[in-house]
Design a protein around this motif. Structure first.
Motif, short mmCIF file in Angstrom:
data_model
loop_
_atom_site.label_atom_id
_atom_site.label_comp_id
_atom_site.label_asym_id
_atom_site.label_seq_id
_atom_site.Cartn_x
_atom_site.Cartn_y
_atom_site.Cartn_z
N GLU A 8 0.84 -1.20 0.00
CA GLU A 8 0.00 0.00 0.00
C GLU A 8 0.88 1.25 0.00
N PHE A 9 0.53 2.17 -0.86
CA PHE A 9 1.25 3.44 -1.01
C PHE A 9 0.32 4.56 -0.57
N ILE A 172 -0.01 5.66 10.74
CA ILE A 172 0.58 6.57 9.75
C ILE A 172 0.64 7.99 10.32
N PHE A 173 1.79 8.63 10.20
CA PHE A 173 2.00 9.97 10.75
C PHE A 173 2.57 10.94 9.72
N GLY A 174 2.89 10.44 8.53
CA GLY A 174 3.46 11.29 7.48
C GLY A 174 3.32 10.60 6.14
N PHE A 178 4.50 3.45 3.28
CA PHE A 178 4.29 2.18 2.60
C PHE A 178 3.94 1.13 3.64
N LEU A 179 2.85 0.41 3.43
CA LEU A 179 2.42 -0.62 4.36
C LEU A 179 2.38 -1.96 3.65
N THR A 180 3.05 -2.95 4.25
CA THR A 180 3.05 -4.30 3.68
C THR A 180 1.83 -5.06 4.15
N LEU A 185 5.37 -0.97 8.58
CA LEU A 185 5.27 0.40 8.09
C LEU A 185 6.65 0.94 7.74
N PHE A 186 6.73 1.51 6.54
CA PHE A 186 7.95 2.18 6.07
C PHE A 186 7.58 3.61 5.69
N TRP A 187 8.33 4.57 6.24
CA TRP A 187 8.00 5.97 6.02
C TRP A 187 9.11 6.65 5.22
#
Length: 208
Positions: A8-9, A172-174, A178-180, A185-187
């Protein structure tokens, strides 16, 4: 054929680094064998919950100056047009995000999203006015007036609010985020490659 993993983007049209990610994510995902689910949302309510009334790049000027220089470097490295800063920054992205939320059910979401980013950061144009969003939709061969009317309907506005609540509930804060599929979570644009690797099971040290 085995199903490809999905990433997810989550992106905000006023976000500088979401711009970079949006312009390169398709090629990167194709190379990694990952499907991308584009998730437009609004950062304003999330920032407000953190006590911010503007972008942190405005609230902390030194950080903002470094960001704009970094954006210039990265755009050049990626072969994108020179960055033109929109005025004001950040742009009011409500109308564009409503349209993108409506577009989640249509195949024009990705080209529309990229057109919005090009308008804001390559051309420095405003997207705050509904008429600007209509023009972008029309440029894609769509009926922008009808789409924006549908995007402003209560059902779609409610969907946008729900998307924002989902973003907050998932940490999500920013943007970009990207969520797998397993919730990792990758920001940040610079974490795209790591997110894609995680999505396909390439994880450092055998992490879950």
């Amino acid at each position: 054929m085995a199903r490809r993993p999905t990433l997810e983007f989550w992106y905000e049209f006023a976000s500088t680094y979401s711009y970079l990610a949006a312009m390169r994510i398709e090629a990167a995902a194709q190379g990694a064998g990952v499907e991308i689910r584009w998730r437009p949302f609004l950062l304003g309510p999330i920032f407000a919950a953190q006590g911010w009334n503007s972008s942190p790049f405005n609230l902390y000027p030194a950080k903002g100056r470094a960001m704009w220089r970094d954006l210039d470097r990265e755009a050049a490295r990626l072969g994108l047009p020179a960055v033109t800063r929109p005025d004001p920054f950040p742009q009011n992205s409500l109308s564009a995000t409503r349209a993108a939320t409506y577009g989640m059910d249509h195949d024009w979401l990705v080209p529309f999203s990229k057109a919005v980013y090009e308008s804001v950061f390559a051309k420095g144009q405003s997207i705050a006015e509904p008429s600007a969003v209509v023009t972008l939709l029309n440029s894609l061969g769509l009926d922008g007036t009808i789409i924006l009317k549908s995007a402003a309907a209560e059902a779609n506005k409610g969907r946008l609010r729900v998307n924002g609540e989902e973003a907050r509930s998932r940490g999500i804060f920013g943007a970009p985020t990207f969520l797998t599929e397993d919730g990792e979570l990758f920001w940040g644009n610079d974490r795209l490659e790591q997110a894609l690797a995680w999505a396909v099971g390439d994880r450092p040290g055998g992490m879950r």
